[in-house]
Design a protein around this motif. Sequence first.
Motif, PDB file in Angstrom:
ATOM      1  N   TYR A  86      28.475 -88.978 -78.832  1.00 33.96           N
ATOM      2  CA  TYR A  86      28.931 -90.184 -78.145  1.00 33.96           C
ATOM      3  C   TYR A  86      30.250 -90.715 -78.728  1.00 33.96           C
ATOM      4  O   TYR A  86      30.582 -90.475 -79.886  1.00 33.96           O
ATOM      5  N   GLN A  87      30.972 -91.424 -77.869  1.00 36.60           N
ATOM      6  CA  GLN A  87      32.221 -92.071 -78.246  1.00 36.60           C
ATOM      7  C   GLN A  87      31.958 -93.541 -78.580  1.00 36.60           C
ATOM      8  O   GLN A  87      31.030 -94.156 -78.056  1.00 36.60           O
ATOM      9  N   VAL A  88      32.809 -94.094 -79.444  1.00 40.31           N
ATOM     10  CA  VAL A  88      32.714 -95.502 -79.816  1.00 40.31           C
ATOM     11  C   VAL A  88      34.045 -96.176 -79.497  1.00 40.31           C
ATOM     12  O   VAL A  88      35.108 -95.673 -79.886  1.00 40.31           O
ATOM     13  N   TYR A  89      33.964 -97.309 -78.798  1.00 41.04           N
ATOM     14  CA  TYR A  89      35.161 -98.066 -78.427  1.00 41.04           C
ATOM     15  C   TYR A  89      35.026 -99.491 -78.958  1.00 41.04           C
ATOM     16  O   TYR A  89      33.933-100.067 -78.968  1.00 41.04           O
ATOM     17  N   ALA A  90      36.153-100.054 -79.384  1.00 39.50           N
ATOM     18  CA  ALA A  90      36.167-101.445 -79.841  1.00 39.50           C
ATOM     19  C   ALA A  90      37.429-102.117 -79.322  1.00 39.50           C
ATOM     20  O   ALA A  90      38.463-101.467 -79.130  1.00 39.50           O
ATOM     21  N   ILE A  91      37.336-103.414 -79.093  1.00 43.85           N
ATOM     22  CA  ILE A  91      38.510-104.223 -78.748  1.00 43.85           C
ATOM     23  C   ILE A  91      38.682-105.272 -79.826  1.00 43.85           C
ATOM     24  O   ILE A  91      37.746-106.028 -80.127  1.00 43.85           O
ATOM     25  N   THR A  92      39.874-105.315 -80.405  1.00 37.22           N
ATOM     26  CA  THR A  92      40.214-106.347 -81.378  1.00 37.22           C
ATOM     27  C   THR A  92      41.433-107.110 -80.889  1.00 37.22           C
ATOM     28  O   THR A  92      42.262-106.568 -80.150  1.00 37.22           O
ATOM     29  N   GLY A  93      41.542-108.362 -81.257  1.00 37.50           N
ATOM     30  CA  GLY A  93      42.696-109.153 -80.873  1.00 37.50           C
ATOM     31  C   GLY A  93      43.858-108.950 -81.816  1.00 37.50           C
ATOM     32  O   GLY A  93      43.674-108.535 -82.971  1.00 37.50           O
ATOM     33  N   ASP A  94      45.083-109.248 -81.359  1.00 43.34           N
ATOM     34  CA  ASP A  94      46.233-109.106 -82.254  1.00 43.34           C
ATOM     35  C   ASP A  94      46.228-110.174 -83.340  1.00 43.34           C
ATOM     36  O   ASP A  94      46.576-109.906 -84.494  1.00 43.34           O
ATOM     37  N   GLY A  95      45.773-111.390 -83.020  1.00 48.61           N
ATOM     38  CA  GLY A  95      45.625-112.405 -84.053  1.00 48.61           C
ATOM     39  C   GLY A  95      44.580-112.016 -85.079  1.00 48.61           C
ATOM     40  O   GLY A  95      44.680-112.354 -86.262  1.00 48.61           O
TER      41      GLY A  95
ATOM     42  N   MET B 130      35.498 -93.089 -59.758  1.00 50.53           N
ATOM     43  CA  MET B 130      35.935 -94.293 -59.044  1.00 50.53           C
ATOM     44  C   MET B 130      37.455 -94.359 -59.064  1.00 50.53           C
ATOM     45  O   MET B 130      38.081 -94.137 -60.112  1.00 50.53           O
ATOM     46  N   ASP B 131      38.074 -94.653 -57.908  1.00 51.23           N
ATOM     47  CA  ASP B 131      39.532 -94.641 -57.847  1.00 51.23           C
ATOM     48  C   ASP B 131      40.118 -95.940 -58.410  1.00 51.23           C
ATOM     49  O   ASP B 131      39.413 -96.922 -58.664  1.00 51.23           O
ATOM     50  N   ILE B 132      41.444 -95.916 -58.606  1.00 54.42           N
ATOM     51  CA  ILE B 132      42.134 -97.029 -59.252  1.00 54.42           C
ATOM     52  C   ILE B 132      41.958 -98.322 -58.464  1.00 54.42           C
ATOM     53  O   ILE B 132      41.698 -99.391 -59.044  1.00 54.42           O
ATOM     54  N   LYS B 133      42.097 -98.251 -57.156  1.00 54.13           N
ATOM     55  CA  LYS B 133      41.983 -99.461 -56.331  1.00 54.13           C
ATOM     56  C   LYS B 133      40.607-100.092 -56.478  1.00 54.13           C
ATOM     57  O   LYS B 133      40.480-101.327 -56.579  1.00 54.13           O
ATOM     58  N   ALA B 134      39.562 -99.279 -56.484  1.00 50.41           N
ATOM     59  CA  ALA B 134      38.207 -99.805 -56.636  1.00 50.41           C
ATOM     60  C   ALA B 134      38.035-100.477 -58.000  1.00 50.41           C
ATOM     61  O   ALA B 134      37.399-101.535 -58.104  1.00 50.41           O
ATOM     62  N   LEU B 135      38.601 -99.876 -59.036  1.00 49.20           N
ATOM     63  CA  LEU B 135      38.519-100.474 -60.368  1.00 49.20           C
ATOM     64  C   LEU B 135      39.268-101.800 -60.420  1.00 49.20           C
ATOM     65  O   LEU B 135      38.801-102.769 -61.043  1.00 49.20           O
ATOM     66  N   GLN B 136      40.406-101.867 -59.772  1.00 50.04           N
ATOM     67  CA  GLN B 136      41.164-103.114 -59.729  1.00 50.04           C
ATOM     68  C   GLN B 136      40.383-104.209 -59.024  1.00 50.04           C
ATOM     69  O   GLN B 136      40.401-105.374 -59.445  1.00 50.04           O
ATOM     70  N   GLU B 137      39.668-103.845 -57.966  1.00 51.48           N
ATOM     71  CA  GLU B 137      38.855-104.825 -57.247  1.00 51.48           C
ATOM     72  C   GLU B 137      37.707-105.328 -58.119  1.00 51.48           C
ATOM     73  O   GLU B 137      37.368-106.515 -58.105  1.00 51.48           O
ATOM     74  N   ILE B 138      37.108-104.429 -58.876  1.00 51.24           N
ATOM     75  CA  ILE B 138      36.040-104.836 -59.792  1.00 51.24           C
ATOM     76  C   ILE B 138      36.586-105.783 -60.849  1.00 51.24           C
ATOM     77  O   ILE B 138      35.966-106.801 -61.189  1.00 51.24           O
TER      78      ILE B 138
ATOM     79  N   LEU C 234      36.410 -99.310 -69.105  1.00 50.95           N
ATOM     80  CA  LEU C 234      35.379 -98.755 -69.980  1.00 50.95           C
ATOM     81  C   LEU C 234      34.025 -98.690 -69.284  1.00 50.95           C
ATOM     82  O   LEU C 234      33.356 -97.648 -69.295  1.00 50.95           O
ATOM     83  N   TYR C 235      33.610 -99.779 -68.673  1.00 53.87           N
ATOM     84  CA  TYR C 235      32.252 -99.859 -68.134  1.00 53.87           C
ATOM     85  C   TYR C 235      32.079 -99.184 -66.778  1.00 53.87           C
ATOM     86  O   TYR C 235      30.957 -98.795 -66.419  1.00 53.87           O
ATOM     87  N   PHE C 236      33.165 -99.025 -66.036  1.00 50.43           N
ATOM     88  CA  PHE C 236      33.013 -98.491 -64.683  1.00 50.43           C
ATOM     89  C   PHE C 236      33.717 -97.151 -64.465  1.00 50.43           C
ATOM     90  O   PHE C 236      33.632 -96.600 -63.368  1.00 50.43           O
ATOM     91  N   ALA C 237      34.359 -96.619 -65.505  1.00 49.25           N
ATOM     92  CA  ALA C 237      35.027 -95.333 -65.335  1.00 49.25           C
ATOM     93  C   ALA C 237      34.959 -94.428 -66.555  1.00 49.25           C
ATOM     94  O   ALA C 237      35.126 -93.217 -66.423  1.00 49.25           O
ATOM     95  N   ILE C 238      34.723 -94.977 -67.734  1.00 46.14           N
ATOM     96  CA  ILE C 238      34.883 -94.184 -68.955  1.00 46.14           C
ATOM     97  C   ILE C 238      33.573 -93.953 -69.692  1.00 46.14           C
ATOM     98  O   ILE C 238      33.204 -92.809 -69.982  1.00 46.14           O
ATOM     99  N   MET C 239      32.842 -95.005 -69.998  1.00 50.09           N
ATOM    100  CA  MET C 239      31.710 -94.862 -70.899  1.00 50.09           C
ATOM    101  C   MET C 239      30.494 -94.224 -70.252  1.00 50.09           C
ATOM    102  O   MET C 239      30.203 -94.462 -69.078  1.00 50.09           O
TER     103      MET C 239
ATOM    104  N   LEU D 246      43.263 -95.525 -68.372  1.00 43.98           N
ATOM    105  CA  LEU D 246      42.462 -94.307 -68.226  1.00 43.98           C
ATOM    106  C   LEU D 246      43.147 -93.118 -68.877  1.00 43.98           C
ATOM    107  O   LEU D 246      42.508 -92.311 -69.567  1.00 43.98           O
ATOM    108  N   ARG D 247      44.452 -93.013 -68.677  1.00 46.23           N
ATOM    109  CA  ARG D 247      45.205 -91.896 -69.248  1.00 46.23           C
ATOM    110  C   ARG D 247      45.221 -91.964 -70.777  1.00 46.23           C
ATOM    111  O   ARG D 247      45.079 -90.945 -71.449  1.00 46.23           O
ATOM    112  N   ALA D 248      45.368 -93.166 -71.312  1.00 45.95           N
ATOM    113  CA  ALA D 248      45.401 -93.321 -72.769  1.00 45.95           C
ATOM    114  C   ALA D 248      44.082 -92.890 -73.402  1.00 45.95           C
ATOM    115  O   ALA D 248      44.068 -92.267 -74.474  1.00 45.95           O
ATOM    116  N   VAL D 249      42.978 -93.191 -72.738  1.00 45.94           N
ATOM    117  CA  VAL D 249      41.680 -92.778 -73.273  1.00 45.94           C
ATOM    118  C   VAL D 249      41.528 -91.263 -73.182  1.00 45.94           C
ATOM    119  O   VAL D 249      40.991 -90.625 -74.103  1.00 45.94           O
TER     120      VAL D 249
END
Length: 272
Positions: free
Chosen positions: A138-147, A1-9, A42-47, A216-219
């Motif tokens: 499989y890969q494992v991803y997590a999101i944590t807040g800075d606080g 999926m291209d960048i523009k499509a991901l931005q629209e999602i 993550l959900y529409f391009a990576i996982m 995407l590049r960072a992943v």
Amino acid sequence: MDIKALQEISLALRRDVVEMVYRTKDGHPSPSFSVADIVTALYFAIMRLDPTRPDWEDRDRFVLSKGHSCPILYAALARKGYFDREELFTLRYLNSHLQGHPYAPKTKGLDATTGSLGNGVSIGLGMALAARIRRKDYQVYAITGDGELGEGMIWEAAMAASHHKVGNLTVFIDNNNYQSGGTVGEVSGPYPIEDKWQAFGWHVQTIDGHDMDQILRAVEIAHLVTDKPSAIVCKTVKGNGVSFMVGENSWHKRVYTEEEYKQAIKELGGAV
């Protein structure tokens, strides 16, 4: 999926969050928006996922450690096909499948129950180690807040992940510089964030958390590092995408008026 499509999602998922909070009169819109682009990537391009098999053993795993941001995750799961979109509008209702924080036994597509801040990195570490023991890739991803970095359990997990060289674990830090009580600097400053993760032995990158290409590049780069876990510090903005939410921390948990609802939908590219 291209960048523009991901931005629209990503815009569509934000609109779903606005709709959810407006119709159910509850939820956390602003912290959902700061991670919207990460969740979309993550959900529409990576996982590696299969919504028809939510318990597929070889799927990639995701842990939303900052569980109050679950409206954006629920929106992604619905669009991905785990459940019908109309269920979004039962957010936080009694007996709904979509509780105010992720509760895995009730919701298809969830890998972890979260909400008590600080637990997500440890949960992700356990999943990543389980993959090694079971000889899964499989890969494992997590999101944590800075606080959330004020929670000591995060640093115990960071130390353990580095010690065990868990290369299949990637943690995104949602560095929006706010938590419910104010800026993270006012409450308990985590800076310099990058230096801390590096000191614990992680591979560290810093990106614009709203730039889809950078995400995407960072992943991709994180996947190349197989002998240590990866931390991606994402510079983000709470309320990103809606002008009147940016810089106004009351939107951490707040309900839209009819006028605010219409303006937010319009700014996010929708029609009312």
